[in-house]
Every structure is written in C-alpha cells, then in structure tokens.
Design an enzyme around this catalytic site. Sequence first.
Site, PDB file in Angstrom:
ATOM      1  CG  ASN A   1      -4.153   0.021   2.350  1.00 25.20           C
ATOM      2  OD1 ASN A   1      -5.148  -0.708   2.451  1.00 25.20           O
ATOM      3  ND2 ASN A   1      -4.213   1.301   2.010  1.00 25.20           N
TER       4      ASN A   1
ATOM      5  CE  LYS B   1      -4.075   1.361  -1.558  1.00 22.19           C
ATOM      6  NZ  LYS B   1      -3.681   2.432  -2.477  1.00 22.19           N
TER       7      LYS B   1
ATOM      8  CG  HIS C   1      -5.644   5.364   2.296  1.00 20.93           C
ATOM      9  ND1 HIS C   1      -5.966   5.689   0.994  1.00 20.93           N
ATOM     10  CD2 HIS C   1      -4.458   4.713   2.247  1.00 20.93           C
ATOM     11  CE1 HIS C   1      -5.004   5.243   0.197  1.00 20.93           C
ATOM     12  NE2 HIS C   1      -4.084   4.653   0.935  1.00 20.93           N
TER      13      HIS C   1
ATOM     14  CD  GLU D   1      -6.757   4.395  -2.254  1.00 20.62           C
ATOM     15  OE1 GLU D   1      -7.137   3.398  -1.617  1.00 20.62           O
ATOM     16  OE2 GLU D   1      -5.660   4.430  -2.860  1.00 20.62           O
TER      17      GLU D   1
ATOM     18  CD  GLU E   1      -0.320   6.016   2.415  1.00 21.90           C
ATOM     19  OE1 GLU E   1       0.256   4.976   2.103  1.00 21.90           O
ATOM     20  OE2 GLU E   1      -1.554   6.141   2.399  1.00 21.90           O
TER      21      GLU E   1
ATOM     22  N   GLY F   1      -0.044   4.479  -5.868  1.00 19.28           N
ATOM     23  CA  GLY F   1      -0.504   3.664  -6.989  1.00 19.28           C
ATOM     24  C   GLY F   1      -0.049   4.179  -8.346  1.00 19.28           C
TER      25      GLY F   1
ATOM     26  CB  SER G   1       5.031   3.991  -5.714  1.00 17.48           C
ATOM     27  OG  SER G   1       3.826   4.317  -6.387  1.00 17.48           O
TER      28      SER G   1
HETATM   29  P1  PGA Z   1       0.820   2.058  -3.209  1.00 13.23           P
HETATM   30  O1  PGA Z   1      -0.307   2.434  -2.115  1.00 13.23           O
HETATM   31  O2  PGA Z   1       1.943   1.398  -2.464  1.00 13.23           O
HETATM   32  O3  PGA Z   1       0.134   1.125  -4.175  1.00 13.23           O
HETATM   33  O4  PGA Z   1       1.242   3.331  -3.844  1.00 13.23           O
HETATM   34  C1  PGA Z   1       0.041   2.940  -0.870  1.00 13.23           C
HETATM   35  C2  PGA Z   1      -1.205   3.244  -0.070  1.00 13.23           C
HETATM   36  O5  PGA Z   1      -2.192   3.698  -0.645  1.00 13.23           O
HETATM   37  O6  PGA Z   1      -1.235   3.033   1.159  1.00 13.23           O
END
Ligand code: PGA
Length: 250
Positions: A9, A11, A95, A97, A167, A173, A213
């Site tokens: 992803n 983003k 997601h 976000e 997630e 993140g 992560s």
């Molecule tokens: P990350 O993000 O691996 O940077 O934690 C995962 C995601 O948001 O899909």
Amino acid sequence: MRKNIVAGNWKMNCDLPTSQKLIWELKKALKPDYNCELMIAPSFPCIYPAFNSTLDTPIEVVAQNCSEQEKGAFTGEVSIDMLQSVGVKTVIIGHSERRDIYKEDDALLAAKTVAAINKGMRVIFCCGEHLEIRKAGDHFSTVGNQIEKALFNLTPAQMEQVVIAYEPVWAIGTGETASPAQAQEMHAHIRTMLKDHFGDMTAHHTSILYGGSVKPANAAELFANPDVDGGLVGGASLDAQSFLAIADAF
Ligand code: PGA
C-alpha cells in the site's frame, strides 16, 4: 479461493517518476517464483502507467480506494468503471486512514464493497482497532462489528471476492507490530465469524492478511501462523528489496 498475498500500500507517497522507478526496481529484483500473489497499490494518477509497466510480471496493480457511486456529479471521486478501464481488478476498501481522516463510516464502506463486488472486483476489506479499544479489551467486538456491518449482507458467493486485512491501528506506521500470537488470535476470531455466518466454505476460502509495520524482520513469524495469509504492507513496500523480502517470507 484462499491465497497467500503480499500487497504494498503505497499510500500518497509516490509521484509518477517515483512510482515508475520503484516498479523498475521491483522488476529488476523479482525472482521467478513467489509463494504468494504480489500486489502494489499506487496513487490514482500512477495506476495506468504501473499497469502497463507490470504487464510482463506477476505483480497486480490495485487501487487504494474507490467511489461507491456509479458515475456523475461527484467531484474528486474515482469510479469502479474508471479503475477497471485502466486494468484494476482489486480495490482496498476501509483502510483506517480512510475511516479516521476521511470519516468513511461502516455504511459507506458497505456501499463501496457491494458496488465493487457487483462490478466483478476483488475487495481487500480493512478492519482494525485503535489502541484504547485494545487496552479496554474490546478489540474482538470492534473488529467483529466492522466486518459484520460491511460484509454480512453479502452472499457466500460474493464473499469469494473478498480478502480481509486486519490492521490494528496502533501498529500502522508506528514500528510497533502485533505479536504473531495477537495476529493469529484475531485472524482466527475473524475466520470463526465467517464460518458462523457464511459457513465452512467461506471461512476456508477467505484470505486474511495482517497489516501494521510488517517488515522483512517480522514477516516470516507472522506468516507462519495458520490463519495469517499474508500482509498489507505500507512503509516497507516503498523499498523494492524489503517488499520482496517480505514476499519471500512465505
Ligand atoms: P505500515 O502500513 O506497514 O506502514 O504500518 C500498513 C498499512 O497501513 O496498510
């Protein structure tokens, strides 16, 4: 059908030159075989070039979001037809976000999911709890609610087009990863929910990915769990070597 999947992803991180460079680096480092499907999710303007650049690879280009609307006066939105017209067959929906920053609620996510499925798309449906919910011990019910509200109106046949990504928001993140045991426990809970509502076949067929992560150093121990079918990878997917090392963890 249940498959191992490692999806990157990206983003809102890659403009066109960056996106194309990353694809070039992926292609250069790709091994002939992986024990998983490989997906990347660039931003909308980069999707079609990415699609063309990956035609000769096993990498699938997927979208990070879509509109629930078919077409018309929805300024700034991108429809499922538009995505399909540039080669997209899979879309990430829900997601954290999108939920947290853009206030996409369960009803909207349910509408997006069914709209995408009705057009023949595969959906990677994201769910996950915030830290305070986990601390309060409400993570199973919270994730359960997210799944129930968005997916339980689907038929078992429609569920064949759904991949679930668990997630935990506190792990996205942050560098903090759910332990393999925490991931397995939630994935098993989700699979039991699918079994109770849709039946054995759906529970058996649905890929459940872990996100938060994921990196080369922890991918193998996460993927070793019986109910973890892969990863949705943010930060580590922006580096070709680390993304492919994660894919290699299967
Ligand atoms: P990350 O993000 O691996 O940077 O934690 C995962 C995601 O948001 O899909």
